[in-house]
Design an enzyme around this catalytic site. Structure first.
Site, PDB file in Angstrom:
ATOM      1  N   SER A 141     -40.077  55.759  -4.895  1.00 20.79           N
ATOM      2  CA  SER A 141     -41.192  56.660  -4.605  1.00 20.79           C
ATOM      3  C   SER A 141     -40.662  58.087  -4.569  1.00 20.79           C
ATOM      4  CB  SER A 141     -41.812  56.312  -3.239  1.00 20.79           C
ATOM      5  OG  SER A 141     -42.663  57.340  -2.773  1.00 20.79           O
ATOM      6  N   TYR A 154     -42.149  54.350   5.661  1.00 23.52           N
ATOM      7  CA  TYR A 154     -42.275  54.184   4.214  1.00 23.52           C
ATOM      8  C   TYR A 154     -41.138  54.891   3.485  1.00 23.52           C
ATOM      9  CZ  TYR A 154     -44.411  54.207  -0.431  1.00 23.52           C
ATOM     10  OH  TYR A 154     -44.655  54.045  -1.778  1.00 23.52           O
TER      11      TYR A 154
END
Length: 257
Positions: A141, A154
């Protein structure tokens, strides 16, 4: 035909919806036999039906990537009948919050899927890939590389996906195994629509446009764009590429500074 995956066997975790669904369908379109590993078997069934209707080949396996026993059992069953050429670690969960409002349970949930789940699938696949080589593609990500507000757990998990990529690429390059990762920014998936509906009722369109504009390019990505990059990285055309992270972010990492 470029990016030809005929006679290749691919495993896609979380391949029943969103980005995973787009990847599964794209690999199948190029000739791969796609094995979809999903916790949600209903969404996997729909994806399989769409692949077969388009002339492709797919199987589905209910699998919880958190369970190493479950993962090894499923992957071993696949390996009994075919050579595993491609593993795409796409399954993941999200969490919103900084360190103060991330509970231990929140952290464990994200870690178990996004870190341990990736580890489990690589652990289960590597012994089979060592025989003939192959490609491992992890889903990282933009949060792996830059700070994102309120994404503590995350970001931690996606940072791990990035560094696992480097480690696997280094350790197994002599076995003919390539390992790379992709780092998407915001991608318009059903998850985004559900998030907006649950958190901004009546203001979904306004917030969608606001989130879209956080990408310098002025919009969110779409799953097919990520799938196209995945196809390239899994193909023989990318045979000189390993140990690399590929941002697909509308300029977010480099142009937001």
């Amino acid at each position: 035909m470029k990016f030809n995956l005929t006679n290749k066997t691919a495993i896609v975790t979380g391949g029943g919806s969103g980005i995973g669904k787009a990847i599964s369908k794209t690999l199948a379109e190029q000739g791969a036999y796609v094995h979809i590993l999903e916790l949600n078997i209903d969404s996997a069934k729909i994806t399989k039906e769409e692949i077969i209707a388009a002339g492709g080949s797919a199987e589905i396996h209910q699998c919880n990537v958190v369970s190493q026993e479950n993962v090894i059992e499923v992957i071993s069953r696949i390996a009994e009948n075919s050579t595993i050429n491609i593993l795409i670690n796409n399954a993941g969960v999200a969490h919103i919050g900084n360190v103060e409002n991330t509970s231990e349970e929140d952290l464990d949930r994200v870690y178990n899927v996004n870190v341990k789940g990736v580890y489990n699938c690589i652990f289960g696949t590597i012994p089979h890939m060592k025989k003939n080589g192959g490609v491992i593609l992890n889903m990282a990500s933009i949060a792996s590389s830059v700070g994102i507000s309120d994404r503590f757990a995350y970001s931690m998990s996606k940072g791990a996906a990035l560094t696992m990529t480097y480690s696997i690429a280094k350790d197994y390059v002599n076995y003919g195994i390539r390992c790379n990762c992709m780092s998407p920014a915001r991608i318009h998936t059903p998850f985004v629509d559900g998030f907006l509906k649950n958190n901004y009722p009546g203001k979904e369109q306004e917030m969608f446009e606001k989130l879209s504009k956080t990408q310098p390019i002025g919009r969110m990505g779409v799953p097919q764009e990520v799938a196209n990059l995945a196809l390239y990285l899994c193909s023989d055309e990318a045979s000189f590429i390993t140990g690399t992270d590929f941002p697909i972010d509308g300029g977010f990492i480099k142009l937001n500074g």
